[in-house]
Each structure stands twice: as structure tokens, then as C-alpha cells.
Design a protein around this motif. Structure first.
Motif, PDB file in Angstrom:
ATOM      1  N   ARG A  70       1.236  -0.039  -5.671  1.00 56.68           N
ATOM      2  CA  ARG A  70       0.458   0.701  -4.681  1.00 56.68           C
ATOM      3  C   ARG A  70      -1.020   0.819  -5.055  1.00 56.68           C
ATOM      4  O   ARG A  70      -1.892   0.562  -4.214  1.00 56.68           O
ATOM      5  CB  ARG A  70       1.060   2.097  -4.509  1.00 56.68           C
ATOM      6  CG  ARG A  70       0.402   2.925  -3.429  1.00 56.68           C
ATOM      7  CD  ARG A  70       1.041   4.301  -3.282  1.00 56.68           C
ATOM      8  NE  ARG A  70       0.859   5.147  -4.458  1.00 56.68           N
ATOM      9  CZ  ARG A  70       1.795   5.396  -5.362  1.00 56.68           C
ATOM     10  NH1 ARG A  70       3.001   4.878  -5.245  1.00 56.68           N
ATOM     11  NH2 ARG A  70       1.543   6.180  -6.397  1.00 56.68           N
ATOM     12  N   ARG A 124       0.829  -1.225   0.000  1.00 52.98           N
ATOM     13  CA  ARG A 124       0.000   0.000   0.000  1.00 52.98           C
ATOM     14  C   ARG A 124       0.855   1.263   0.000  1.00 52.98           C
ATOM     15  O   ARG A 124       0.459   2.301  -0.553  1.00 52.98           O
ATOM     16  CB  ARG A 124      -0.898  -0.045   1.247  1.00 52.98           C
ATOM     17  CG  ARG A 124      -1.658   1.229   1.569  1.00 52.98           C
ATOM     18  CD  ARG A 124      -2.819   1.423   0.643  1.00 52.98           C
ATOM     19  NE  ARG A 124      -3.632   2.546   1.087  1.00 52.98           N
ATOM     20  CZ  ARG A 124      -3.373   3.823   0.874  1.00 52.98           C
ATOM     21  NH1 ARG A 124      -2.279   4.174   0.216  1.00 52.98           N
ATOM     22  NH2 ARG A 124      -4.190   4.769   1.303  1.00 52.98           N
ATOM     23  N   THR A 125       2.042   1.201   0.591  1.00 56.37           N
ATOM     24  CA  THR A 125       2.920   2.372   0.682  1.00 56.37           C
ATOM     25  C   THR A 125       4.105   2.282  -0.280  1.00 56.37           C
ATOM     26  O   THR A 125       5.027   3.090  -0.180  1.00 56.37           O
ATOM     27  CB  THR A 125       3.433   2.529   2.120  1.00 56.37           C
ATOM     28  OG1 THR A 125       4.097   1.315   2.535  1.00 56.37           O
ATOM     29  CG2 THR A 125       2.292   2.807   3.075  1.00 56.37           C
ATOM     30  N   ASN A 126       4.078   1.329  -1.184  1.00 57.16           N
ATOM     31  CA  ASN A 126       5.165   1.159  -2.139  1.00 57.16           C
ATOM     32  C   ASN A 126       5.261   2.369  -3.063  1.00 57.16           C
ATOM     33  O   ASN A 126       4.255   2.977  -3.429  1.00 57.16           O
ATOM     34  CB  ASN A 126       4.942  -0.118  -2.963  1.00 57.16           C
ATOM     35  CG  ASN A 126       6.196  -0.560  -3.681  1.00 57.16           C
ATOM     36  OD1 ASN A 126       6.627   0.041  -4.657  1.00 57.16           O
ATOM     37  ND2 ASN A 126       6.793  -1.632  -3.199  1.00 57.16           N
ATOM     38  N   ARG A 145      -0.896   1.812   8.762  1.00 56.15           N
ATOM     39  CA  ARG A 145      -0.521   2.989   7.964  1.00 56.15           C
ATOM     40  C   ARG A 145      -0.811   4.273   8.735  1.00 56.15           C
ATOM     41  O   ARG A 145       0.000   5.207   8.753  1.00 56.15           O
ATOM     42  CB  ARG A 145      -1.288   2.981   6.639  1.00 56.15           C
ATOM     43  CG  ARG A 145      -0.877   4.084   5.678  1.00 56.15           C
ATOM     44  CD  ARG A 145      -1.615   3.948   4.355  1.00 56.15           C
ATOM     45  NE  ARG A 145      -3.031   4.217   4.519  1.00 56.15           N
ATOM     46  CZ  ARG A 145      -3.587   5.430   4.464  1.00 56.15           C
ATOM     47  NH1 ARG A 145      -2.825   6.496   4.259  1.00 56.15           N
ATOM     48  NH2 ARG A 145      -4.883   5.587   4.606  1.00 56.15           N
TER      49      ARG A 145
END
Length: 212
Positions: free
Chosen positions: A44, A36-38, A100
Motif C-alpha cells: 500500500r 493502494r487499498t491493500n 477509491r
């Protein structure tokens, strides 16, 4: 005595389903967070879409898809395993967002200070960022765990003999629904109290360590 045994059996299934789903979610949430934070949009964006879809579909529908859809169309699956997979999948998506949010709550200056001190990424995460993020995540995680415990009631719709299922069976057998479901509600309260207490204790312990 017979009713007590039935309630305790339902309590055991509810606790097992809650704990199992939460463990699956806590583990699954980590790689989902990483994706998700790539920095690569190719990784992402699909992950973000998948998380939103998982969270948007009601839990009961996921259980129906897995138990009646996959289980009856492709390969047999027990009601408990179907519920565990469905609730675990939802927990994974929610835990990824909790992780996150906790990481985002740590001020960017913490990362910059660690970089200025030439601390490695692992040391920065383990010694500086993670304790602060964990402190932020604990209250939200505890609230979600209590909510997850209540969500396990939907497993009764596919035949898992948890508290709500046993309460429904007993109410139909005895025609004393008000009393039966009041007892079921009391069991849910008793299950949630230790989670809330442990959350406060863990939060206090982390606050004292982070403040040092």
C-alpha cells in the motif's frame, strides 16, 4: 478549405490522444486501486507514494522525461506514443484516486448488510457496491476526461500535431493568431460538450436503477 483540413487533422490527433490516454488510465487505475487499498503496508505505502509522485509532476515534464529522456537516451519513441504513455500514466494515477473516492462514498452499512445476507464478495461488489460507486464516479470521471482533453495540448511541445500544435503553426503562417486560436478554443468546447451530455445521461440512468 486547406485550413479546415489542418484543423480536422489536429482534431483527430487530439481525440485519439484523449481517448487513448483515458483508456490506459481507466485500465491502469484498477490495479493501482487494488494496491493502494491493500492491507499490506509493504504494498500500500509504495503505491501511495508512486501515485503522489505521478500526480505531483507536471504533465509537460513527464512528456519531456519520456520523449527526450527515455526516447533519446535508450530507444526511439514517436512523439504520439510518448504523449500517450505520459498522459496515460497520469490518468492511471488519477483514475485510481477517483475509483477509491467512489468506493469510499458507499456507506459501510452496504457491505455489512450484504455480509448479513451471506452474499459473496463478487455478488456484493457487482450487484450492490459497484452501481453505487459508479454513480458517484461518473461526474468526477467526466470532469477529469474534459480536463485530460485540455491537457493534451502539452503534447504540442514534443511535436504531436494536435489542435494546439496546428493552431500555433497556422498563427505563425498567417499572422492571425487571435482568429486561429479562437477557432482552436471552439473545437475544444465542441469536444467537451458530448462528454458532459453523456455524463448527465449516464448519471440519470444509474440513479434510476440504483433507486429501484
Amino acid at each position: 478549405m486547406a485550413y479546415t483540413t489542418i484543423f480536422l487533422g489536429g482534431l483527430a490527433w487530439t481525440a485519439a490522444l484523449t481517448l487513448g490516454s483515458f483508456i490506459i488510465g481507466a485500465i491502469l487505475g484498477a490495479p493501482l486501486l487494488a494496491a493502494r487499498t491493500n492491507r499490506l503496508a509493504l504494498v500500500r505505502v509504495p503505491t501511495l507514494i508512486a501515485i503522489q509522485i505521478i500526480r505531483a509532476i507536471p504533465p509537460i515534464l513527464w512528456l519531456f522525461i519520456i520523449f527526450f529522456g527515455v526516447g533519446m537516451s535508450y530507444f526511439p519513441i514517436s512523439p504520439f506514443i510518448a504523449a500517450l504513455c505520459g498522459l496515460g500514466l497520469i490518468a492511471g494515477a488519477n483514475m485510481a484516486e477517483i475509483y477509491r473516492g467512489a468506493l469510499n462514498a458507499v456507506h459501510t452499512g452496504q457491505w455489512e448488510a450484504c455480509a448479513a445476507l451471506d452474499l459473496g464478495r463478487w455478488s456484493t461488489m457487482k450487484d450492490i457496491v459497484a452501481p453505487q460507486a459508479l454513480r458517484v464516479a461518473i461526474p468526477t470521471t467526466a470532469s477529469y476526461l474534459i480536463g485530460l482533453m485540455k491537457e493534451t495540448a502539452v503534447a504540442s511541445t514534443i511535436g504531436v500535431a494536435e489542435l494546439a500544435y496546428q493552431g500555433n503553426q497556422l498563427s505563425q503562417l498567417t499572422y492571425r493568431g487571435l482568429e486561429i486560436f479562437a477557432i482552436v478554443g471552439l473545437f475544444y468546447i465542441l469536444l467537451s460538450l458530448p462528454v458532459a451530455w453523456l455524463s448527465r445521461k449516464a448519471d440519470a440512468a444509474l440513479r434510476s436503477k440504483v433507486a429501484r
